[in-house]
Enzyme design. Structure first.
Site, PDB file in Angstrom:
ATOM      1  N   CYS A   1     -19.147  18.944 -59.190  1.00  0.00           N
ATOM      2  CA  CYS A   1     -19.192  19.457 -60.559  1.00  0.00           C
ATOM      3  C   CYS A   1     -20.400  20.380 -60.727  1.00  0.00           C
ATOM      4  O   CYS A   1     -21.476  20.112 -60.200  1.00  0.00           O
ATOM      5  CB  CYS A   1     -19.294  18.368 -61.628  1.00  0.00           C
TER       6      CYS A   1
ATOM      7  N   ARG B   1     -18.802  24.097 -56.479  1.00  0.00           N
ATOM      8  CA  ARG B   1     -19.137  22.674 -56.600  1.00  0.00           C
ATOM      9  C   ARG B   1     -17.956  21.833 -57.094  1.00  0.00           C
ATOM     10  O   ARG B   1     -18.029  20.602 -57.083  1.00  0.00           O
ATOM     11  CB  ARG B   1     -20.309  22.496 -57.577  1.00  0.00           C
TER      12      ARG B   1
ATOM     13  N   TRP C   1     -15.083  18.559 -60.386  1.00  0.00           N
ATOM     14  CA  TRP C   1     -14.513  17.941 -59.184  1.00  0.00           C
ATOM     15  C   TRP C   1     -14.189  16.513 -59.609  1.00  0.00           C
ATOM     16  O   TRP C   1     -15.092  15.703 -59.833  1.00  0.00           O
ATOM     17  CB  TRP C   1     -15.529  17.959 -58.049  1.00  0.00           C
TER      18      TRP C   1
ATOM     19  N   ASN D   1     -22.387  15.758 -64.673  1.00  0.00           N
ATOM     20  CA  ASN D   1     -22.156  15.733 -63.227  1.00  0.00           C
ATOM     21  C   ASN D   1     -22.688  14.403 -62.722  1.00  0.00           C
ATOM     22  O   ASN D   1     -23.858  14.095 -62.930  1.00  0.00           O
ATOM     23  CB  ASN D   1     -22.907  16.904 -62.566  1.00  0.00           C
ATOM     24  N   GLY D   2     -21.837  13.609 -62.082  1.00  0.00           N
ATOM     25  CA  GLY D   2     -22.268  12.303 -61.575  1.00  0.00           C
ATOM     26  C   GLY D   2     -21.193  11.265 -61.847  1.00  0.00           C
ATOM     27  O   GLY D   2     -20.031  11.621 -62.108  1.00  0.00           O
TER      28      GLY D   2
ATOM     29  N   GLU E   1     -18.412  19.699 -34.618  1.00  0.00           N
ATOM     30  CA  GLU E   1     -18.566  20.693 -35.679  1.00  0.00           C
ATOM     31  C   GLU E   1     -17.374  21.662 -35.701  1.00  0.00           C
ATOM     32  O   GLU E   1     -16.879  22.027 -36.775  1.00  0.00           O
ATOM     33  CB  GLU E   1     -19.905  21.436 -35.490  1.00  0.00           C
TER      34      GLU E   1
ATOM     35  N   LYS F   1     -14.999  22.132 -38.941  1.00  0.00           N
ATOM     36  CA  LYS F   1     -14.770  23.434 -39.582  1.00  0.00           C
ATOM     37  C   LYS F   1     -13.288  23.705 -39.717  1.00  0.00           C
ATOM     38  O   LYS F   1     -12.813  24.127 -40.761  1.00  0.00           O
ATOM     39  CB  LYS F   1     -15.385  24.591 -38.766  1.00  0.00           C
TER      40      LYS F   1
ATOM     41  N   GLU G   1     -11.487  21.318 -42.330  1.00  0.00           N
ATOM     42  CA  GLU G   1     -11.814  21.449 -43.752  1.00  0.00           C
ATOM     43  C   GLU G   1     -11.281  22.721 -44.387  1.00  0.00           C
ATOM     44  O   GLU G   1     -10.946  22.719 -45.564  1.00  0.00           O
ATOM     45  CB  GLU G   1     -13.303  21.232 -44.044  1.00  0.00           C
TER      46      GLU G   1
ATOM     47  N   HIS H   1     -10.654   8.050 -21.647  1.00  0.00           N
ATOM     48  CA  HIS H   1     -10.651   6.708 -22.241  1.00  0.00           C
ATOM     49  C   HIS H   1      -9.750   6.636 -23.469  1.00  0.00           C
ATOM     50  O   HIS H   1      -9.899   5.734 -24.290  1.00  0.00           O
ATOM     51  CB  HIS H   1     -12.084   6.285 -22.582  1.00  0.00           C
TER      52      HIS H   1
ATOM     53  N   LYS I   1     -18.976  21.570 -52.608  1.00  0.00           N
ATOM     54  CA  LYS I   1     -20.097  21.970 -51.752  1.00  0.00           C
ATOM     55  C   LYS I   1     -21.156  20.870 -51.654  1.00  0.00           C
ATOM     56  O   LYS I   1     -21.641  20.566 -50.580  1.00  0.00           O
ATOM     57  CB  LYS I   1     -20.709  23.254 -52.319  1.00  0.00           C
TER      58      LYS I   1
HETATM   59  O1  M6R Z   1     -25.868  19.518 -48.406  1.00  0.00           O
HETATM   60  P1  M6R Z   1     -25.698  18.651 -47.178  1.00  0.00           P
HETATM   61  O2  M6R Z   1     -26.091  19.348 -45.927  1.00  0.00           O
HETATM   62  O3  M6R Z   1     -26.362  17.326 -47.327  1.00  0.00           O
HETATM   63  O4  M6R Z   1     -24.137  18.380 -47.088  1.00  0.00           O
HETATM   64  C1  M6R Z   1     -23.624  17.536 -46.106  1.00  0.00           C
HETATM   65  C2  M6R Z   1     -22.127  17.666 -45.996  1.00  0.00           C
HETATM   66  O5  M6R Z   1     -21.518  17.367 -47.214  1.00  0.00           O
HETATM   67  C3  M6R Z   1     -21.706  19.059 -45.555  1.00  0.00           C
HETATM   68  O6  M6R Z   1     -22.298  19.429 -44.346  1.00  0.00           O
HETATM   69  C4  M6R Z   1     -20.167  19.131 -45.401  1.00  0.00           C
HETATM   70  O7  M6R Z   1     -19.750  18.337 -44.334  1.00  0.00           O
HETATM   71  C5  M6R Z   1     -19.722  20.579 -45.225  1.00  0.00           C
HETATM   72  N1  M6R Z   1     -18.598  20.853 -46.073  1.00  0.00           N
HETATM   73  C6  M6R Z   1     -19.319  20.909 -43.837  1.00  0.00           C
HETATM   74  O8  M6R Z   1     -18.908  22.221 -43.693  1.00  0.00           O
END
Ligand code: M6R
Length: 612
Positions: free
Chosen positions: A2, A27, A75, A101-102, A485, A489, A492, A508, A607
């Site tokens: 949010c 956000r 969100w 927000n929260g 990673e 990527k 997501e 394994h 985000k």
């Molecule tokens: O702001 P942060 O680095 O703490 O965020 C951590 C994760 O939420 C963030 O890296 C998330 O996995 C990304 N969407 C990955 O691309």
């Protein structure tokens, strides 16, 4: 999660609020809304479900003007994305509205109590209780009413209140959710984060937990939990004017991928002003508290998502260079364990935003148990940076794309510098070795540029494989986290299922997945496990798997085995994670692009994960 934005001005605030929400949309993007005290002195409320554009269209068709207002981009946590659940939420009388927000954890108890007291609820959200609580507590002073409401709230919140009985006033408060005040020449702002403020002002003040801030008469006044006045320094943010702009790029993600060589070069220059990087002490420009590393016996790196992957790479570097044991933990796991933590240990929260709820809670718990703390953060002034004894800022500039890219490579740079600094201080490597390692870093931007120059080839590979339903990513040693990673990527932003795995573990279990429908992305750059990884490629091919290899340019052995190659520049094994991740960022980007996905705002994600 949010985004909230507020503004008080002598001019019309609605265009500013909408502009602020555009910047905050990353956000959350389930619904959006604006409330302001309009020209007639009444509270006007406009909300729409879906992306911010729906709200913009509505407000274009039915314009509203006012000098004080608030906005929100949601969100969803409690209650489905719908117009009725969109913020702002009003009290029963409709004179005041709040954005939040929260998560209010005791919302059900409060809702019952408030309903019994005659309040009529309209939404299914936890947030609406705040509006009713403030309304119930109001006796003429909005800040006092908000403080009284806070006494009843359990959970996390950044909240802003507008009230038509006070047409030139905004009041706001926070607990475990970010809130920044922006000080413009003729107006005052409130925002969930700094990038949304940049086009209006660079002067900001950070609000702390349990504080109430009052914006009125061109002044922002901050009060503590007992109503005491708090003095807060104004901080000037020196991010560039277009840092939060997409410019000519189709997506923020692509812009942020392409920015990496320039940002890493600038970052290194910052650390070695007026001298060659080779001659610089690794962390000489980071003002760390005296004694932070004295008598240190171990490190615990805590993070989520991409930032956790950065921690996994750093473990290799720190253990090898500084000969200190390193634990890397997911914040969400760390915070609920019976921790073995003491003051000989330094806990390192790694976070782009510096606001991730689990990492913040993990940091607080470790500090409570006596650990020292050093945050690796991108957002200047973020809660984590303020609550840690030391901070290594990653200087990536605002990262807007939900998929983290430049934040990751700059985290790696900071963590590499930390490894070298610890090695230098502990004498585990000689000054000559440190200087060579620094020189290699200085060369890194060139390798990143050379790798990005092959983007067209990566696009072709991406389009060729974009119809696959699943992907397996394999890497080993210091590149195992890069396999994780690459998979993160891809899933997501493309919504394709992808798994990252250490290549040595393939036999394994995951090898059972391999058939001619499964692309296997293998990181096969030179290093101590190169031959072993080539064997993994053979084993995948023998089972019909289609291999996409990340390989150094000109590597004929890999080229002969793989169905497709993502070429990278010939950097050392130790620094290879920083380079090898680039083609994987691009692979994910181009696959998602080919599939027509909403790359900067992938479904269900936000985000900053500021709720647990
Ligand atoms: O702001 P942060 O680095 O703490 O965020 C951590 C994760 O939420 C963030 O890296 C998330 O996995 C990304 N969407 C990955 O691309």
């Amino acid at each position: 999660m949010c985004g909230i934005f507020g503004c008080v001005s002598h001019e019309d605030v609605v265009p500013r609020i909408l502009q602020g929400l555009k910047r905050l949309e990353y956000r959350g993007y389930d619904s959006a809304g604006v409330a302001c005290v309009d020209d007639r002195g009444a509270l006007s409320l406009t909300r729409r479900v879906g992306k911010l554009d729906n709200l913009l269209d509505a407000m274009r068709d039915h314009p509203v003007h006012g000098h004080t207002g608030i906005g929100h981009t949601r969100w969803a946590t409690h209650g489905a994305p719908s117009e009725i659940n969109a913020h702002p939420h009003t009290g029963t009388s409709g004179t005041l509205a709040v954005v939040h927000n929260g998560i209010i954890e005791n919302h059900d108890v409060l809702r019952e109590e408030l309903t019994a007291a005659g309040c009529s609820f309209r939404s299914e959200t936890d947030s609406e209780v705040i509006a009713h609580l403030v309304e119930q507590s109001y006796t003429g002073d909005l800040a006092v009413a908000l403080r009284a409401a806070m006494q009843r709230l359990q959970g996390s919140y950044a909240v802003v209140v507008v009230d038509s009985r006070h047409p030139d006033l905004l009041v706001a408060a926070r607990q475990d959710s970010p809130l920044v005040v922006g000080l413009g020449p003729n107006e005052l702002y409130l925002s969930s984060d700094i990038p949304a403020l940049l086009e209006f002002t660079r002067d900001v003040m950070f609000i702390e937990d349990q504080e109430v801030v009052v914006l009125e008469g061109g002044e922002a006044r901050i009060f503590g939990p007992a109503g005491e006045t708090k003095n807060r320094a104004v901080q000037h943010i020196d991010w560039g004017g277009d840092a939060a702009e997409k410019l000519e790029h189709e997506h923020f993600m692509l812009k942020e991928i392409e920015e990496q060589p320039r940002i890493i070069r600038a970052n290194l220059a910052l650390r070695a002003p007026g001298q060659s990087v080779a001659g610089a002490t690794p962390l000489q420009a980071d003002h760390l508290p005296e004694g932070l590393f004295d008598g240190l016996e171990s490190l615990t790196l805590i993070a989520c998502g991409t930032s956790w992957h950065a921690g996994l790479v750093a473990k290799f570097w720190i253990e090898s260079w500084a000969r200190l044991p390193v634990d890397v933990d997911l914040s969400s796991e760390f915070r609920y364990r019976d921790l073995l933590v003491d003051d000989k240990q330094i806990v390192v929260p790694i976070s782009q935003s510096g606001e991730t709820a689990d990492t913040l809670a993990a940091l607080r718990e470790a500090r409570r148990l006596g650990a020292r703390s050093l945050a690796v953060c991108n957002v200047v002034g973020s809660t984590m940076s303020r609550e840690s004894e030391g901070v290594l800022y990653t200087h990536a500039g605002p990262e807007i794309g939900v998929a983290s890219t430049k934040a990751f490579t700059t985290q790696l740079l900071s963590l590499r510098l930390l490894a070298l600094e610890l090695a230098a201080r502990r004498g585990t490597r000689s000054p000559a070795e440190i200087a060579i390692a620094m020189e290699q870093l200085a060369d890194l931007p060139r390798h990143l540029e050379a790798t990005l120059a092959r983007a067209e080839e990566i696009r072709e590979v991406a389009e060729r494989f974009s119809s696959a339903q699943d992907f397996l990513f394999l890497g080993r040693g210091v590149n195992y986290p890069i396999a994780l990673e690459g998979a993160l990527k891809l899933k997501e932003i493309s919504y394709i299922h992808a798994e990252g795995y250490p290549a040595g573990e393939m036999k394994h279990g995951p090898i059972a997945l391999i058939d001619d429908q499964l692309p296997v992305v293998v990181i096969a750059t030179p290093g101590r496990v190169y031959e072993k990884v080539l064997s993994n490629i053979e084993e995948s091919r023998a089972r019909g798997g289609r291999v996409i290899a990340v390989a150094q340019e000109g590597d004929q052995r890999v080229a002969a085995l793989a169905d497709a190659v993502l070429p990278v520049s010939d950097v050392s094994e130790e620094l290879s994670p920083i380079v090898n991740v680039l083609p994987l960022q691009l692979l994910a980007y181009y696959i998602a692009h080919h599939l027509g996905r909403d790359i900067d705002k992938p479904r269900n994600l936000a985000k900053s994960v500021t709720v647990e």
